[in-house]
Design a protein around this motif. Structure first.
Motif, PDB file in Angstrom:
ATOM      1  N   ALA A 174     -13.657  12.605 -29.790  1.00  0.00           N
ATOM      2  CA  ALA A 174     -14.951  13.046 -29.276  1.00  0.00           C
ATOM      3  C   ALA A 174     -15.684  13.909 -30.296  1.00  0.00           C
ATOM      4  CB  ALA A 174     -14.766  13.815 -27.970  1.00  0.00           C
ATOM      5  N   ALA A 175     -14.907  14.680 -31.079  1.00  0.00           N
ATOM      6  CA  ALA A 175     -15.519  15.553 -32.080  1.00  0.00           C
ATOM      7  C   ALA A 175     -16.259  14.742 -33.140  1.00  0.00           C
ATOM      8  CB  ALA A 175     -14.458  16.430 -32.729  1.00  0.00           C
ATOM      9  N   LYS A 176     -15.771  13.545 -33.416  1.00  0.00           N
ATOM     10  CA  LYS A 176     -16.451  12.691 -34.403  1.00  0.00           C
ATOM     11  C   LYS A 176     -17.812  12.235 -33.886  1.00  0.00           C
ATOM     12  CE  LYS A 176     -12.115  11.034 -36.448  1.00  0.00           C
ATOM     13  NZ  LYS A 176     -12.245  11.884 -37.640  1.00  0.00           N
ATOM     14  N   LEU A 177     -17.912  12.062 -32.572  1.00  0.00           N
ATOM     15  CA  LEU A 177     -19.206  11.711 -31.979  1.00  0.00           C
ATOM     16  C   LEU A 177     -20.105  12.931 -31.857  1.00  0.00           C
ATOM     17  CD1 LEU A 177     -17.922   9.371 -29.111  1.00  0.00           C
ATOM     18  CD2 LEU A 177     -18.881   8.689 -31.328  1.00  0.00           C
ATOM     19  N   ALA A 178     -19.484  14.110 -31.788  1.00  0.00           N
ATOM     20  CA  ALA A 178     -20.248  15.337 -31.577  1.00  0.00           C
ATOM     21  C   ALA A 178     -21.251  15.580 -32.691  1.00  0.00           C
ATOM     22  CB  ALA A 178     -19.299  16.533 -31.461  1.00  0.00           C
ATOM     23  N   ILE A 179     -20.897  15.210 -33.926  1.00  0.00           N
ATOM     24  CA  ILE A 179     -21.807  15.493 -35.042  1.00  0.00           C
ATOM     25  C   ILE A 179     -23.147  14.772 -34.869  1.00  0.00           C
ATOM     26  CG2 ILE A 179     -19.952  15.978 -36.682  1.00  0.00           C
ATOM     27  CD1 ILE A 179     -20.491  13.182 -37.884  1.00  0.00           C
ATOM     28  N   PHE A 180     -23.130  13.617 -34.221  1.00  0.00           N
ATOM     29  CA  PHE A 180     -24.387  12.882 -34.018  1.00  0.00           C
ATOM     30  C   PHE A 180     -25.206  13.506 -32.890  1.00  0.00           C
ATOM     31  CE2 PHE A 180     -21.315   9.780 -35.763  1.00  0.00           C
ATOM     32  CZ  PHE A 180     -21.939   9.590 -36.993  1.00  0.00           C
ATOM     33  N   ARG A 187     -14.839  19.999 -27.797  1.00  0.00           N
ATOM     34  CA  ARG A 187     -13.746  20.581 -27.011  1.00  0.00           C
ATOM     35  C   ARG A 187     -12.907  19.507 -26.327  1.00  0.00           C
ATOM     36  NH1 ARG A 187     -18.492  23.472 -25.734  1.00  0.00           N
ATOM     37  NH2 ARG A 187     -18.546  25.570 -26.648  1.00  0.00           N
ATOM     38  N   LYS A 188     -13.260  18.231 -26.552  1.00  0.00           N
ATOM     39  CA  LYS A 188     -12.585  17.142 -25.827  1.00  0.00           C
ATOM     40  C   LYS A 188     -11.726  16.285 -26.731  1.00  0.00           C
ATOM     41  CE  LYS A 188     -16.268  17.064 -22.383  1.00  0.00           C
ATOM     42  NZ  LYS A 188     -17.322  16.280 -21.697  1.00  0.00           N
ATOM     43  N   GLY A 190     -12.321  21.811 -30.631  1.00  0.00           N
ATOM     44  CA  GLY A 190     -11.766  22.813 -29.717  1.00  0.00           C
ATOM     45  C   GLY A 190     -12.771  23.905 -29.430  1.00  0.00           C
ATOM     46  N   GLU A 191     -12.296  24.986 -28.827  1.00  0.00           N
ATOM     47  CA  GLU A 191     -13.159  26.106 -28.482  1.00  0.00           C
ATOM     48  C   GLU A 191     -13.640  26.826 -29.748  1.00  0.00           C
ATOM     49  OE1 GLU A 191     -14.392  27.105 -25.613  1.00  0.00           O
ATOM     50  OE2 GLU A 191     -13.437  25.434 -24.544  1.00  0.00           O
ATOM     51  N   MET A 192     -14.876  27.227 -29.733  1.00  0.00           N
ATOM     52  CA  MET A 192     -15.432  28.020 -30.828  1.00  0.00           C
ATOM     53  C   MET A 192     -15.588  29.459 -30.355  1.00  0.00           C
ATOM     54  SD  MET A 192     -16.674  28.554 -33.854  1.00  0.00           S
ATOM     55  CE  MET A 192     -16.632  26.870 -34.479  1.00  0.00           C
ATOM     56  N   LYS A 193     -15.073  30.384 -31.127  1.00  0.00           N
ATOM     57  CA  LYS A 193     -15.196  31.789 -30.769  1.00  0.00           C
ATOM     58  C   LYS A 193     -16.658  32.212 -30.785  1.00  0.00           C
ATOM     59  CE  LYS A 193     -10.615  33.395 -32.101  1.00  0.00           C
ATOM     60  NZ  LYS A 193      -9.839  34.387 -32.897  1.00  0.00           N
TER      61      LYS A 193
END
Length: 359
Positions: free
Chosen positions: A73-79, A68-69, A49-52
């Motif tokens: 998607a967040a699991k792919l974000a770490i890569f 944020r999707k 989600g959104e990060m302050k």
């Protein structure tokens, strides 16, 4: 340039994004010594989600828009984030990692393949040993034992990297004065992870139910029906729930004893060191532990066996101890600070880096 890759947020956002206070405090304490030229942070898998927005000059958050999707998607974000860090690391930089795991394994492999002159070191705080055959934890262990060097919090035989040292924890470089224990009371604290193998919660509850002139305070996340039943039934057992860090420190300063009754036979407990012990010692509390820790040799703490009868007996013995005898275990903050301050860590990091140069 010496780089630190960790997983922290500013203090006011730690609880909001469900990060570990202990993990964030460790990184912040280490950073307080000024031993790193640059610090990057990658968030755990569950943060999305959104990060302050925030301004923290000592820490640059690497946060992909994929977070944020949604959770997938967040699991792919770490890569994606690890690739981003890879691109920012220079050919001759030195990288220190907070543990080796899913949040940095791709980065390690990319560096080994495409920037082999980058030196990779790890600070291994809490490792979960592989339970069967070859698995992802076996691969992490292989990497840990084959990178350029390691600072480990526990001296497990699983850790075979020869360029290593064992340090129990790190204290902040600058800290406010903490209250001394002037007169010990029979007030005890159990805090943190309340899983049975880590906290021994069931046997602790049974012991305090029998020794009712000792008061037990408990804080942390717990869905234990037994805990709520005992807290309702016995006035000397008080469950505070999850506290803010300031409220936790206020509670810590109101007790004399910090409990650390881990299962010494559980392999996970042989691959880490409880941050609560260093924290409580730093705040002058008396430690009661079921495990003997060579890495804090010279610091005094009360050892007990991990059984209901054994711990009940220990409680009764503590009650009967003379005040001057109990006070030998209290007020060791200065000694802990001498052993584990960031300057000590910086010196060891330099020694480990220099050992590689000497080969």
């Amino acid at each position: 340039m010496r780089i630190f890759l960790t997983h922290i947020l500013p203090e006011h956002l730690v609880a909001e994004y469900h990060l570990s206070f202990a993990a964030c405090n460790f990184s912040r304490n280490l950073m307080s010594g000024g031993g790193f030229d640059k610090v990057y942070s990658i968030m755990p898998l569950f943060v999305c989600g959104e990060m302050k927005t925030f301004k923290e000059p000592d820490n640059e958050l690497v946060y992909s828009s994929l977070r944020r999707k949604g959770k997938v998607a967040a699991k792919l974000a770490i890569f994606v984030e690890q690739v981003s860090v890879f691109l920012r690391i220079g050919w001759h930089d030195t990288l220190w990692l907070y543990n080796i795991g899913i949040l940095n394994v791709l980065l390690v492999l990319l560096l080994m393949l495409f920037k082999p002159k980058v030196r990779i070191y790890a600070i291994e705080l809490d490792f979960t040993p592989p339970t069967r055959g070859f698995c992802v934890m076996s691969f992490y262990l292989y990497l840990l034992n084959h990178i350029d060097g390691v600072i480990k919090l526990a001296d497990s035989p699983l850790f075979t990297n020869k360029n290593s040292v064992c340090l129990a924890g790190v204290t902040p470089n600058r800290r406010d004065k903490v209250p001394l224990i002037k007169k010990p009371t029979m007030e005890f604290l159990l805090s943190g992870v309340l899983q049975p193998d880590i906290s021994s919660l069931p046997l602790i509850l049974d012991a305090f139910a029998k020794v009712r002139d000792c008061r037990l305070h408990i804080t942390g996340t717990c869905d234990s029906k037994q805990l709520r039943e005992y807290a309702d039934k016995y006035p000397n057992i008080i469950y505070h729930g999850v506290l803010s860090f300031d409220a936790y420190l206020h509670l810590l300063h109101s007790v004399t004893f910090q409990l650390s009754l881990r299962n010494p036979n559980w392999s996970d407990n042989q691959c880490n060191f409880p941050s609560k012990i260093i924290e409580a010692l730093l705040h002058n509390r008396i430690i009661i532990s079921t495990i003997h820790y060579p890495q804090i040799e010279g610091i005094r703490y009360i050892e007990t066996v991990r059984s209901e009868d054994g711990f009940e007996k220990a409680l009764r013995q503590i009650k009967s101890m003379r005040e001057e005898e109990l006070m030998k275990y209290a007020n060791q903050s200065e000694l802990v600070q001498q052993k584990f301050n960031p300057n000590v860590w910086n010196n060891w990091m330099t020694r480990i880096e220099n050992r590689l140069e000497e080969k």
